[in-house]
Design an enzyme around this catalytic site. Sequence first.
Site, PDB file in Angstrom:
ATOM      1  N   ASP A   9      31.760  72.427  42.900  1.00 41.89           N
ATOM      2  CA  ASP A   9      31.665  71.029  43.334  1.00 41.89           C
ATOM      3  C   ASP A   9      33.062  70.467  43.613  1.00 41.89           C
ATOM      4  O   ASP A   9      33.219  69.319  44.021  1.00 41.89           O
ATOM      5  CB  ASP A   9      30.863  70.163  42.344  1.00 41.89           C
ATOM      6  CG  ASP A   9      31.508  70.067  40.976  1.00 41.89           C
ATOM      7  OD1 ASP A   9      32.535  70.749  40.729  1.00 41.89           O
ATOM      8  OD2 ASP A   9      30.989  69.301  40.126  1.00 41.89           O
ATOM      9  N   SER A  10      34.099  71.316  43.428  1.00 46.10           N
ATOM     10  CA  SER A  10      35.445  70.987  43.915  1.00 46.10           C
ATOM     11  C   SER A  10      35.376  70.750  45.430  1.00 46.10           C
ATOM     12  O   SER A  10      36.291  70.159  46.015  1.00 46.10           O
ATOM     13  CB  SER A  10      36.430  72.117  43.595  1.00 46.10           C
ATOM     14  OG  SER A  10      35.890  73.372  43.960  1.00 46.10           O
ATOM     15  N   ASP A  43      27.362  75.618  42.114  1.00 43.36           N
ATOM     16  CA  ASP A  43      27.775  74.704  41.042  1.00 43.36           C
ATOM     17  C   ASP A  43      26.851  73.487  41.076  1.00 43.36           C
ATOM     18  O   ASP A  43      26.788  72.776  42.091  1.00 43.36           O
ATOM     19  CB  ASP A  43      29.229  74.275  41.345  1.00 43.36           C
ATOM     20  CG  ASP A  43      29.969  73.810  40.118  1.00 43.36           C
ATOM     21  OD1 ASP A  43      29.406  73.885  39.011  1.00 43.36           O
ATOM     22  OD2 ASP A  43      31.137  73.404  40.276  1.00 43.36           O
ATOM     23  N   LYS A  99      26.031  77.272  38.071  1.00 42.53           N
ATOM     24  CA  LYS A  99      26.975  76.954  36.996  1.00 42.53           C
ATOM     25  C   LYS A  99      26.741  75.513  36.549  1.00 42.53           C
ATOM     26  O   LYS A  99      26.491  74.639  37.397  1.00 42.53           O
ATOM     27  CB  LYS A  99      28.428  77.112  37.475  1.00 42.53           C
ATOM     28  CG  LYS A  99      29.444  76.713  36.411  1.00 42.53           C
ATOM     29  CD  LYS A  99      30.853  77.069  36.812  1.00 42.53           C
ATOM     30  CE  LYS A  99      31.526  76.038  37.687  1.00 42.53           C
ATOM     31  NZ  LYS A  99      31.613  74.684  37.129  1.00 42.53           N
ATOM     32  N   GLU A 127      28.235  72.422  33.632  1.00 45.58           N
ATOM     33  CA  GLU A 127      29.321  72.055  32.716  1.00 45.58           C
ATOM     34  C   GLU A 127      28.750  71.481  31.422  1.00 45.58           C
ATOM     35  O   GLU A 127      27.821  70.681  31.460  1.00 45.58           O
ATOM     36  CB  GLU A 127      30.211  70.980  33.364  1.00 45.58           C
ATOM     37  CG  GLU A 127      30.928  71.457  34.598  1.00 45.58           C
ATOM     38  CD  GLU A 127      31.856  70.396  35.196  1.00 45.58           C
ATOM     39  OE1 GLU A 127      32.049  69.323  34.578  1.00 45.58           O
ATOM     40  OE2 GLU A 127      32.392  70.649  36.291  1.00 45.58           O
ATOM     41  N   GLU A 186      37.991  76.479  31.049  1.00 49.28           N
ATOM     42  CA  GLU A 186      38.990  75.783  31.869  1.00 49.28           C
ATOM     43  C   GLU A 186      39.993  75.033  30.997  1.00 49.28           C
ATOM     44  O   GLU A 186      39.619  74.280  30.095  1.00 49.28           O
ATOM     45  CB  GLU A 186      38.296  74.803  32.848  1.00 49.28           C
ATOM     46  CG  GLU A 186      39.312  74.047  33.715  1.00 49.28           C
ATOM     47  CD  GLU A 186      38.734  73.405  34.960  1.00 49.28           C
ATOM     48  OE1 GLU A 186      37.546  73.595  35.260  1.00 49.28           O
ATOM     49  OE2 GLU A 186      39.510  72.700  35.646  1.00 49.28           O
TER      50      GLU A 186
HETATM   51  O1  KIV Z   1      34.218  73.188  41.078  1.00 52.71           O
HETATM   52  C1  KIV Z   1      34.919  74.197  40.916  1.00 52.71           C
HETATM   53  O2  KIV Z   1      35.529  74.715  41.851  1.00 52.71           O
HETATM   54  C2  KIV Z   1      34.979  74.759  39.565  1.00 52.71           C
HETATM   55  C3  KIV Z   1      35.892  75.899  39.288  1.00 52.71           C
HETATM   56  C4  KIV Z   1      37.258  75.763  39.715  1.00 52.71           C
HETATM   57  C5  KIV Z   1      35.733  76.467  37.926  1.00 52.71           C
HETATM   58  O3  KIV Z   1      34.278  74.310  38.715  1.00 52.71           O
END
Ligand code: KIV
Length: 282
Positions: free
Chosen positions: A44-45, A83, A113, A115, A182
């Site tokens: 989600d970056s 994510d 993924k 969090e 992280e």
């Molecule tokens: O959103 C993302 O890119 C991430 C990673 C850098 C672990 O969560």
Amino acid sequence: MKKITVKDFRERKGEKKISLLTAYDASTARLLESAGIDALLVGDSLGMVVLGYDSTLPVTMEQMLHHAGAVSRGTERALVIGDMPFGSYQISAEQAVANGLRFMKEAGCAAVKVEGGSDICTIVRALVRAGVPVMGHIGLTPQTAGQMGGFKVQGKDMAAARKLLADAKALEEVGIFSLVLEALPASLAAVITATVSVPTIGIGAGPHCDGQVLVTNDLLGLFEKFLPSFVKQYVNLAPEIKKAVQGYICEVENGAFPRTEHSFASKEDFTALLAKAEDSSS
Ligand code: KIV
């Protein structure tokens, strides 16, 4: 080409380190895969490095599915992990399962993924039971960075370290196949890695993890807003791109581009057509 599976991922622990990078589009995914990457995280970056937001919080399921689908289409071998964005899994286990399944059915992801630690175990258990492989993510969790007082290293004192170790064990217990660590002290990441049976993937967590992940745009020098101290920039493409674009602008303006080899020829002589067009406009 044999696809890497979550089972392969688990079996790599203690055998061979795992390399992950983020990807948000098909052509980058193809490039990273042809270089030999094991897994692609559609992080989600996306919100910050591609969509221009100041944080990951505004990213929606629809945006994630759009980009995760592109990455899946550009990938043959690497494991693609979607994510789950903020707000897509926190409301209830039912909501999490419905959205987790969308990542697999609509975007072709092999896993998701999420969090969080012990607080999200019910949700992780429900996802795993529904057949959605889950990668955990503890330590600095950008979706809740506000509550942590910003983007800071986590687990610096004994109490915080104990809590993170307990979180890792709780997530392992409910069936995660892998765990992102992280921004943790390297020595704490080493303890967690030695304790859990699933591979740990570090980002700012030192060299003892079972694998590493970085944001591709950081590694390639494509994101100029800021660079976390734990990132190694393997190449700085931004100045190269600017130089290339300046060359293009200059050649467009002075007429050096396009040349004959960049243009299409025709056997027809169009001068008569020009004369006719000029006649009719006068
Ligand atoms: O959103 C993302 O890119 C991430 C990673 C850098 C672990 O969560």
